[in-house]
Design a protein around this motif. Structure first.
Motif, PDB file in Angstrom:
ATOM      1  N   ALA A  42       0.835  -1.211   0.000  1.00  0.00           N
ATOM      2  CA  ALA A  42       0.000   0.000   0.000  1.00  0.00           C
ATOM      3  C   ALA A  42       0.861   1.250   0.000  1.00  0.00           C
ATOM      4  O   ALA A  42       1.755   1.413   0.838  1.00  0.00           O
ATOM      5  CB  ALA A  42      -0.920  -0.016   1.217  1.00  0.00           C
ATOM      6  N   TYR A  93      -4.835   1.244   3.733  1.00  0.00           N
ATOM      7  CA  TYR A  93      -6.109   0.780   4.294  1.00  0.00           C
ATOM      8  C   TYR A  93      -5.823   0.450   5.756  1.00  0.00           C
ATOM      9  O   TYR A  93      -4.925  -0.337   6.056  1.00  0.00           O
ATOM     10  CB  TYR A  93      -6.565  -0.450   3.504  1.00  0.00           C
ATOM     11  CG  TYR A  93      -7.201  -1.541   4.307  1.00  0.00           C
ATOM     12  CD1 TYR A  93      -8.389  -1.324   5.018  1.00  0.00           C
ATOM     13  CD2 TYR A  93      -6.629  -2.812   4.357  1.00  0.00           C
ATOM     14  CE1 TYR A  93      -8.971  -2.342   5.756  1.00  0.00           C
ATOM     15  CE2 TYR A  93      -7.213  -3.834   5.086  1.00  0.00           C
ATOM     16  CZ  TYR A  93      -8.373  -3.589   5.789  1.00  0.00           C
ATOM     17  OH  TYR A  93      -8.941  -4.597   6.515  1.00  0.00           O
ATOM     18  N   SER A 118      -0.480 -11.903   3.511  1.00  0.00           N
ATOM     19  CA  SER A 118      -1.889 -12.313   3.423  1.00  0.00           C
ATOM     20  C   SER A 118      -2.530 -11.771   2.151  1.00  0.00           C
ATOM     21  O   SER A 118      -3.475 -12.368   1.631  1.00  0.00           O
ATOM     22  CB  SER A 118      -2.679 -11.895   4.667  1.00  0.00           C
ATOM     23  OG  SER A 118      -2.658 -10.508   4.797  1.00  0.00           O
ATOM     24  N   SER A 137      -8.683 -11.080   3.424  1.00  0.00           N
ATOM     25  CA  SER A 137      -7.787  -9.985   3.791  1.00  0.00           C
ATOM     26  C   SER A 137      -8.076  -8.855   2.799  1.00  0.00           C
ATOM     27  O   SER A 137      -8.000  -9.076   1.586  1.00  0.00           O
ATOM     28  CB  SER A 137      -6.352 -10.495   3.638  1.00  0.00           C
ATOM     29  OG  SER A 137      -5.431  -9.468   3.798  1.00  0.00           O
ATOM     30  N   SER A 188      -6.533  -6.299   1.823  1.00  0.00           N
ATOM     31  CA  SER A 188      -5.449  -5.951   0.890  1.00  0.00           C
ATOM     32  C   SER A 188      -5.334  -6.987  -0.234  1.00  0.00           C
ATOM     33  O   SER A 188      -4.786  -6.699  -1.293  1.00  0.00           O
ATOM     34  CB  SER A 188      -4.124  -5.831   1.639  1.00  0.00           C
ATOM     35  OG  SER A 188      -3.839  -7.024   2.333  1.00  0.00           O
ATOM     36  N   ARG A 201      -6.572  -6.261  -3.742  1.00  0.00           N
ATOM     37  CA  ARG A 201      -5.676  -5.534  -4.653  1.00  0.00           C
ATOM     38  C   ARG A 201      -4.699  -6.479  -5.343  1.00  0.00           C
ATOM     39  O   ARG A 201      -4.243  -6.213  -6.453  1.00  0.00           O
ATOM     40  CB  ARG A 201      -4.891  -4.466  -3.875  1.00  0.00           C
ATOM     41  CG  ARG A 201      -5.779  -3.457  -3.148  1.00  0.00           C
ATOM     42  CD  ARG A 201      -4.931  -2.370  -2.496  1.00  0.00           C
ATOM     43  NE  ARG A 201      -3.820  -2.907  -1.747  1.00  0.00           N
ATOM     44  CZ  ARG A 201      -3.577  -2.693  -0.443  1.00  0.00           C
ATOM     45  NH1 ARG A 201      -4.389  -1.924   0.267  1.00  0.00           N
ATOM     46  NH2 ARG A 201      -2.527  -3.229   0.144  1.00  0.00           N
ATOM     47  N   SER A 215      -2.704  -7.781  11.970  1.00  0.00           N
ATOM     48  CA  SER A 215      -3.263  -6.499  11.534  1.00  0.00           C
ATOM     49  C   SER A 215      -4.762  -6.455  11.835  1.00  0.00           C
ATOM     50  O   SER A 215      -5.312  -5.407  12.156  1.00  0.00           O
ATOM     51  CB  SER A 215      -2.980  -6.244  10.051  1.00  0.00           C
ATOM     52  OG  SER A 215      -3.356  -7.337   9.279  1.00  0.00           O
ATOM     53  N   ASP A 252       4.190  -0.853   7.030  1.00  0.00           N
ATOM     54  CA  ASP A 252       2.891  -1.503   7.245  1.00  0.00           C
ATOM     55  C   ASP A 252       2.850  -2.103   8.648  1.00  0.00           C
ATOM     56  O   ASP A 252       3.556  -1.633   9.517  1.00  0.00           O
ATOM     57  CB  ASP A 252       2.663  -2.539   6.137  1.00  0.00           C
ATOM     58  CG  ASP A 252       2.486  -1.835   4.801  1.00  0.00           C
ATOM     59  OD1 ASP A 252       1.384  -1.350   4.553  1.00  0.00           O
ATOM     60  OD2 ASP A 252       3.466  -1.726   4.038  1.00  0.00           O
TER      61      ASP A 252
END
Ligand code: PMV
Length: 341
Positions: A26, A30, A113, A157, A159, A162, A206, A297
């Protein structure tokens, strides 16, 4: 399903499917979920696929759902919504055995993940499109669009929504699937240096940290409100290949995300002393005229964006800090194929 995946799915007699996917780093973060049970992101994120890092996932039909990551059995609860959705989409009571390996440390803030759930989604679809027991299920699997697979991966997950796409990818807030903004070839000079501070898995997932942030950080609402404001600048930065413009938006995004975490009760602190040393070194490099733009992250690792001609002096300076450095360019979309017994 994409034409590429569908083509690779042709041919009878397959016993399994394999997919290789890159993690999604990222650039705008997010952090935090919308309320409800659909794992929808509270903030928009903009990301780049990391070519040098790969998750390889092999999937076959089985009696019960089972996932191994780097040889370790995973908590079935974590995967239950994902597999339930596969069965709903295909209207079939299929079960899967998946084995996933990473060429980088997993669960250490390197987005394993994201590539893990993306590879799992593509591998399941590839397998079912060719080898599901009935023609109707095979047809439904072959018809799954990348958008559908992105929404499926998101259940595991956010992310991962994406990581279904290569290049530069956007996942808007509250939206089910991501979309590609530009392919990997859009910015061939871009390099990402991944500074591995520790290979140890993080103590706080996370998912847990995000929930704590939502429940206890007094800054959570402001974070969510402010996060979207960075998007136009960051998109312009990517589309015009303007690293400074992108870098300034990136810096605001990750530091505000961590500011929100630091204010949790108890605080969430993912940084290590080396992380701060790397952040400071990047700031120094920039004052010397070298474009080294960092982000972080849910872990102590630092990822630094720069341009290929400036990579050697940046690498030299950062390697002096005693951390491992992995060099990456912008990664492609996941690829998959069938495997024989
Ligand atoms: O998708 P998750 O649950 O692994 O969370 C990802 C969170 C960050 O990596 C910190 C940010 C992001 O957008 O990837």
């Amino acid at each position: 399903m994409s034409r590429e995946v569908a083509r690779l799915s042709e041919g009878p007699g397959a016993s399994g499917a394999l997919c290789r996917a890159s993690p999604s780093l990222a650039l705008l973060k997010y952090w935090g979920k919308r309320s409800g049970r659909h794992n929808l992101p509270a903030t928009p994120s903009l990301a780049v696929a990391l070519e040098a890092l790969k998750t390889t996932t092999r999937v076959r039909f089985a009696e019960r759902d089972e996932v191994l990551v780097d040889g370790r059995p995973q908590d079935p609860e974590r995967y239950a919504p994902f597999f339930a959705e596969v069965r709903r989409l295909l209207a079939a009571e299929l079960r899967f055995h998946a084995e996933s390996t990473n060429n980088f440390p997993a669960a250490a803030g390197l987005a394993s993940s994201s590539s893990g759930f993306a590879a799992l989604a593509v591998a399941c679809a590839t397998l079912c499109a060719s080898a599901a027991p009935t023609e109707s299920v095979r047809r439904r699997a072959a018809a799954l669009s990348l958008g559908r697979l992105s929404a499926l991966a998101r259940l595991g997950s956010a992310s991962a929504a994406r990581a279904l796409f290569g290049g530069f990818v956007l996942l808007p807030a509250g939206v089910r699937s991501a979309r590609q903004l530009a392919p990997a070839e859009h910015w061939p000079e871009l390099r990402i240096l991944i500074a591995v501070v520790t290979e140890k898995a993080k103590e706080l997932s996370s998912r847990t940290a995000m929930e704590r942030t939502r429940l206890t950080s007094p800054y959570f609402k402001s974070w969510v409100r402010s996060a979207g404001k960075e998007l136009p600048e960051a998109i312009e930065g990517v589309m015009h290949r303007d690293l400074e413009r992108l870098g300034l938006a990136m810096r605001r995004s990750y530091l505000r995300m961590f500011g929100t975490m630091l204010a949790c009760d108890p605080p969430v602190i993912y940084w290590a002393p080396e992380s701060l040393a790397l952040i400071r070194a990047c700031a120094e490099l920039r004052t010397e005229g070298l474009g080294a733009w960092e982000t972080m992250d849910a872990g102590p690792q630092v990822k630094i964006l720069c341009l290929a001609p400036e990579l050697p002096p940046i690498k030299e300076r950062l390697s002096g800090l005693g951390v491992g450095l992995i060099e990456s360019c912008v990664g492609p979309s996941p690829d998959s194929h069938l495997e024989e017994a």
